[in-house]
Design an enzyme around this catalytic site. Structure first.
Site, PDB file in Angstrom:
ATOM      1  N   SER A  98       0.824  -1.205   0.000  1.00  0.00           N
ATOM      2  CA  SER A  98       0.000   0.000   0.000  1.00  0.00           C
ATOM      3  C   SER A  98       0.863   1.261   0.000  1.00  0.00           C
ATOM      4  O   SER A  98       1.693   1.451  -0.881  1.00  0.00           O
ATOM      5  CB  SER A  98      -0.970  -0.036   1.191  1.00  0.00           C
ATOM      6  OG  SER A  98      -1.917   0.997   1.116  1.00  0.00           O
ATOM      7  N   ASP A 221     -10.177  -4.172  -5.507  1.00  0.00           N
ATOM      8  CA  ASP A 221      -9.528  -3.512  -4.379  1.00  0.00           C
ATOM      9  C   ASP A 221     -10.227  -2.183  -4.128  1.00  0.00           C
ATOM     10  O   ASP A 221     -10.181  -1.283  -4.969  1.00  0.00           O
ATOM     11  CB  ASP A 221      -8.041  -3.290  -4.681  1.00  0.00           C
ATOM     12  CG  ASP A 221      -7.250  -2.741  -3.501  1.00  0.00           C
ATOM     13  OD1 ASP A 221      -7.865  -2.218  -2.552  1.00  0.00           O
ATOM     14  OD2 ASP A 221      -6.015  -2.829  -3.526  1.00  0.00           O
ATOM     15  N   HIS A 249      -7.381  -5.463  -0.278  1.00  0.00           N
ATOM     16  CA  HIS A 249      -6.207  -4.601  -0.342  1.00  0.00           C
ATOM     17  C   HIS A 249      -5.004  -5.207   0.373  1.00  0.00           C
ATOM     18  O   HIS A 249      -3.891  -4.719   0.225  1.00  0.00           O
ATOM     19  CB  HIS A 249      -6.558  -3.240   0.270  1.00  0.00           C
ATOM     20  CG  HIS A 249      -5.520  -2.189   0.089  1.00  0.00           C
ATOM     21  ND1 HIS A 249      -5.120  -1.731  -1.152  1.00  0.00           N
ATOM     22  CD2 HIS A 249      -4.787  -1.490   0.999  1.00  0.00           C
ATOM     23  CE1 HIS A 249      -4.199  -0.796  -1.000  1.00  0.00           C
ATOM     24  NE2 HIS A 249      -3.966  -0.640   0.283  1.00  0.00           N
TER      25      HIS A 249
END
Length: 269
Positions: A98, A221, A249
């Protein structure tokens, strides 16, 4: 300047595994190094894994937190560079999840000598929609509301965000684990990191990447949609995009059986 021992303690650095190839695993917002426990089996037998917590996360030293340093992602990139320097690391394959994908890119641009490649799991250089050609997934007002929720109801914020991040395919156990991690983070630290994560835009850095990059994109996602992965691939030189048949995610937690072989194939190639 921190000493080697101070940096190791500050960021709760752990080194596991064996092998000549070093992998640095960097957790995302609201998480800590424990989130890698589902991916490390099978990797630790072949590679040396460097795990750590950003200051304010996990078992890091909260006393080292400075709002002035960590109100931008550059502060977290300094953590990464200082760990590499303290451990005398070279040719590191940086595995970021991320927002840590952007942190790794920042660190690699500042100190390219430490790194060999970037492995980005569900990356996003900008979570905001920027019309007409970029769809980060969120409007400015949506993210401001999320920050306000952190102020009004910190536990409610964690309960709202965790299932969104994990995705429908994630188990209740994983959702609870992530929610607990959010809740255990100091509110000031979490809010500072959240603002640095969700309101930043580092798209302009993508063309300047100096290392080959593997982009692992989840097919569904809620935080970093498939168009974001394609945008990164189109704007980063020497990048490979792999869209995995997964939802969520945190695919290093929910789908390690898909993520692990992609990383190993990348390293062997």
């Amino acid at each position: 300047m921190f000493t080697r021992e101070e940096i190791i303690a500050r960021n709760n650095v752990e080194i596991i595994g064996s092998g000549d190839t070093p992998l640095m695993l960097a957790h995302g917002f609201g998480c800590d190094q424990n989130m890698w426990q589902y991916l490390t089996p099978g990797l630790r037998d072949r590679y040396t894994l460097i795990l750590f917590d950003y200051v304010g996360s996990g078992q890091s030293q909260l006393s080292a937190f400075s709002e002035a340093r960590y109100n931008t992602l550059e502060g977290y990139a300094r953590d990464v560079s200082e760990i590499c320097h303290a451990l005398n690391l070279r040719d590191v394959h940086f595995v970021g999840h991320s927002v840590s994908c952007t942190v790794g890119l920042l660190a690699a641009l500042e100190h390219p000598e430490y790194f060999a490649s970037q492995i980005m799991i569900c990356p996003s250089p900008c979570f905001l929609n920027v019309p007409p050609d970029y769809h980060g997934g969120f409007e400015w007002a949506d993210l401001e509301e999320l920050i306000e929720l952190m102020d009004r109801n910190y536990l409610g914020w964690a309960s709202y965000l965790a299932p969104l991040v994990v995705g429908a395919e994630g188990s209740a156990m994983l959702t609870g684990e992530l929610s607990d991690s959010f809740c255990s983070t100091d509110p000031l630290v979490a809010k500072t990191f959240a603002k640095a994560t969700f309101f930043s835009d580092y798209r302009h850095l993508l063309p300047w990447a100096k290392h080959p990059t593997l982009i692992l994109q989840s097919q569904v996602d809620a935080l970093a949609n498939e168009r974001v992965g394609k945008y990164i691939h189109e704007h980063m030189p020497d990048s490979r995009l792999r869209v995995l048949p997964s939802e969520g995610h945190c695919i290093h937690m929910t789908h390690p059986e898909l993520v692990r072989p992609e990383i190993m194939d990348w390293l062997q190639a």
